[in-house]
Write a protein that holds these residues in place. Structure first.
Motif, PDB file in Angstrom:
ATOM      1  N   VAL A  61     -39.531  40.403   6.551  1.00 44.18           N
ATOM      2  CA  VAL A  61     -38.858  41.651   6.790  1.00 44.18           C
ATOM      3  C   VAL A  61     -37.403  41.358   7.321  1.00 44.18           C
ATOM      4  CG1 VAL A  61     -38.986  43.512   8.689  1.00 44.18           C
ATOM      5  CG2 VAL A  61     -41.108  42.561   7.938  1.00 44.18           C
TER       6      VAL A  61
ATOM      7  N   GLY B  39     -39.003  37.405  10.124  1.00 42.46           N
ATOM      8  CA  GLY B  39     -37.975  38.407  10.171  1.00 42.46           C
ATOM      9  C   GLY B  39     -36.515  37.901  10.029  1.00 42.46           C
TER      10      GLY B  39
ATOM     11  N   ALA C 202     -46.716  44.124  13.610  1.00 41.19           N
ATOM     12  CA  ALA C 202     -47.454  44.974  12.766  1.00 41.19           C
ATOM     13  C   ALA C 202     -47.720  44.570  11.317  1.00 41.19           C
ATOM     14  CB  ALA C 202     -46.603  45.993  12.609  1.00 41.19           C
ATOM     15  N   VAL C 203     -46.877  43.905  10.630  1.00 36.02           N
ATOM     16  CA  VAL C 203     -47.087  43.446   9.211  1.00 36.02           C
ATOM     17  C   VAL C 203     -47.976  42.399   9.299  1.00 36.02           C
ATOM     18  CG1 VAL C 203     -45.967  42.171   7.527  1.00 36.02           C
ATOM     19  CG2 VAL C 203     -44.571  43.982   8.518  1.00 36.02           C
TER      20      VAL C 203
ATOM     21  N   LEU D 218     -45.087  52.071   7.818  1.00 37.13           N
ATOM     22  CA  LEU D 218     -46.122  51.641   8.462  1.00 37.13           C
ATOM     23  C   LEU D 218     -46.801  52.483   9.573  1.00 37.13           C
ATOM     24  CD1 LEU D 218     -44.728  47.992   9.343  1.00 37.13           C
ATOM     25  CD2 LEU D 218     -46.468  48.446   7.468  1.00 37.13           C
TER      26      LEU D 218
ATOM     27  N   PHE E  19     -43.535  54.379  11.155  1.00 36.25           N
ATOM     28  CA  PHE E  19     -42.399  53.451  11.323  1.00 36.25           C
ATOM     29  C   PHE E  19     -41.994  53.003  10.164  1.00 36.25           C
ATOM     30  CE2 PHE E  19     -44.439  53.194  15.371  1.00 36.25           C
ATOM     31  CZ  PHE E  19     -43.530  53.251  16.328  1.00 36.25           C
ATOM     32  N   ARG E  20     -40.903  52.664   9.629  1.00 36.69           N
ATOM     33  CA  ARG E  20     -40.334  52.022   8.398  1.00 36.69           C
ATOM     34  C   ARG E  20     -39.363  51.055   8.564  1.00 36.69           C
ATOM     35  NH1 ARG E  20     -40.982  55.699   4.305  1.00 36.69           N
ATOM     36  NH2 ARG E  20     -41.774  57.633   4.952  1.00 36.69           N
ATOM     37  N   LEU E  21     -39.747  49.952   7.644  1.00 36.18           N
ATOM     38  CA  LEU E  21     -39.046  48.628   7.662  1.00 36.18           C
ATOM     39  C   LEU E  21     -37.838  48.983   6.691  1.00 36.18           C
ATOM     40  CD1 LEU E  21     -42.028  46.511   6.900  1.00 36.18           C
ATOM     41  CD2 LEU E  21     -41.237  47.250   9.413  1.00 36.18           C
TER      42      LEU E  21
ATOM     43  N   LYS F 196     -37.098  44.967  18.581  1.00 33.98           N
ATOM     44  CA  LYS F 196     -37.667  45.684  17.680  1.00 33.98           C
ATOM     45  C   LYS F 196     -38.342  44.926  16.453  1.00 33.98           C
ATOM     46  CE  LYS F 196     -36.509  49.861  15.011  1.00 33.98           C
ATOM     47  NZ  LYS F 196     -35.463  50.910  14.845  1.00 33.98           N
ATOM     48  N   LEU F 197     -37.702  43.778  15.994  1.00 31.28           N
ATOM     49  CA  LEU F 197     -38.038  43.045  14.925  1.00 31.28           C
ATOM     50  C   LEU F 197     -39.385  42.347  15.157  1.00 31.28           C
ATOM     51  CD1 LEU F 197     -37.744  42.337  11.979  1.00 31.28           C
ATOM     52  CD2 LEU F 197     -36.159  40.571  12.798  1.00 31.28           C
TER      53      LEU F 197
ATOM     54  N   TYR G 128     -42.253  44.759  14.573  1.00 33.33           N
ATOM     55  CA  TYR G 128     -42.339  44.941  12.945  1.00 33.33           C
ATOM     56  C   TYR G 128     -43.286  43.959  12.450  1.00 33.33           C
ATOM     57  CZ  TYR G 128     -39.095  49.030  12.962  1.00 33.33           C
ATOM     58  OH  TYR G 128     -38.624  50.212  12.871  1.00 33.33           O
TER      59      TYR G 128
ATOM     60  N   GLU H 289     -34.233  43.391   8.558  1.00 34.12           N
ATOM     61  CA  GLU H 289     -33.572  44.503   9.186  1.00 34.12           C
ATOM     62  C   GLU H 289     -31.959  44.455   9.191  1.00 34.12           C
ATOM     63  OE1 GLU H 289     -34.946  47.364  11.248  1.00 34.12           O
ATOM     64  OE2 GLU H 289     -36.302  46.714   9.649  1.00 34.12           O
TER      65      GLU H 289
END
Length: 347
Positions: A245, A282, A267-268, A222, A229-231, A260-261, A264, A247
């Motif tokens: 998602v 998540g 963003a998704v 992403l 950034f990477r999931l 942090k999650l 993410y 993690e």
């Protein structure tokens, strides 16, 4: 001629589908009648034994006489009559037989009968077989991993972040702990090793996650604010209609993991989510967690997420009462072997 050929092919495809559907319905109806018959036979044996004091030897005689009368039927052995009696004893109401356990094959019922003692759990496993189309081997794996006890046990904030009807549905898709008994990583494993191992065993991983998960990718990229950034793992849940998602953490849960999650998930939702998708969910999978710490960390997070543990061995994570209920490998092999007599039990 081409038009006739096209129309013929469409008709042929349509009729084939109708025939297959009819065959499935007929097979289900036959199975339902067979299970109901077995239950009725078992109930009659129970009644005679309890009301008229018949002993166990009457089952031997009954099996012999019934097989002489119906030599073409394969499910009238003494062993199977004993199972019919146990089946009727386990399910006292015909409605349960008609609506739940009558929907699955006899062999599946025997496995549930042998391995699961709680009535609510038995009904749940039977319903899952119908819903997910589990084979007998998959059913054995799910029972052995105590799936019923683990469903909906993750620490989540779903009640605060999702509508009530969806909150319960999403909660039911999470479990705690997740059992990755197909891995051999050891306590010093790194997160990338865990991630790679799970993807290498993606079929078993998806089975443990549960029905509906479709794998999208690992280290999913992403770009946010000009940064990459990477999931860890990205899925789409076909039933919940949303991205998920995951993690992965090889240590104990820390509150900063939730922040942090949450980043993410935002963003998704902005970059991947379509208008018809539900909000992204998540899941933090950690080696261990403090439940109170996890609850505080999720309390004011505005995105739906859950925290659960992962383990390579179920018995390490279950409380002592449940550990004592787990069958040994020898017991499992013996019980599974006893059920593999299709010719005798009628499927």
């Amino acid at each position: 001629m081409d038009r006739l050929s096209t129309e013929y092919q469409e008709l042929l495809i349509s009729l084939k589908q109708r025939i297959r559907t009819s065959q499935i319905r007929a097979a289900l109806a036959v199975n339902r009648e067979l299970i109901l018959l077995y239950w009725q036979i078992g109930r009659e044996i129970l009644l005679r034994q309890s009301q008229q004091g018949w002993g166990a030897k009457v089952i031997d005689r009954l099996s012999q006489d019934l097989r002489e009368e119906f030599p073409e039927l394969k499910g009238l052995s003494r062993t199977n009559l004993m199972y019919m009696r146990a089946f009727a004893e386990a399910y006292s109401e015909e409605q349960i037989v008609q609506q739940v356990v009558g929907q699955i094959p006899w062999g599946h019922n025997l496995m549930i009968l042998d391995k699961v003692k709680d009535l609510a759990a038995r009904r749940w496993y039977a319903q899952q077989v119908t819903t997910n189309g589990w084979s007998r081997n998959i059913l054995a794996i799910q029972i052995e991993s105590q799936l019923y006890q683990r469903q909906g046990q993750a620490v989540t904030n779903f009640e605060a972040t999702l509508p009530p009807d969806r909150s319960d549905l999403v909660r039911a898709t999470l479990k705690d702990p997740y059992v990755f008994d197909f891995l051999s990583l050891g306590t010093a494993a790194q997160e990338r090793e865990l991630e790679s191992a799970l993807v290498q065993h993606i079929e078993r991983f998806l089975l443990e996650l549960g029905a509906g998960f479709a794998f999208v990718g690992k280290q999913f990229p992403l770009e946010i604010g000009g940064q990459d950034f990477r999931l860890d793992l990205l899925f789409y849940h076909l039933k919940l209609r949303c991205y998920v998602v995951i993690e992965l953490k090889v240590d104990e849960f820390k509150p900063e993991y939730a922040g942090k999650l949450n980043f993410y998930l935002s963003a998704v939702d902005d970059l991947l989510r379509h208008p018809y998708d539900e909000p992204t969910i998540g899941i933090l999978l950690c080696r261990s967690k403090n439940g109170v710490v996890a609850e505080y960390a999720l309390r004011d997070i505005n995105k739906p997420m859950g925290v659960a543990e992962w383990t390579e061995a179920l018995t390490k994570s279950l409380p002592d009462p449940l550990q004592s209920e787990l069958p040994s490998t020898t017991e499992l092999e013996a019980e599974l072997g006893a059920i593999e007599w299709e010719e005798d039990v009628g499927g």
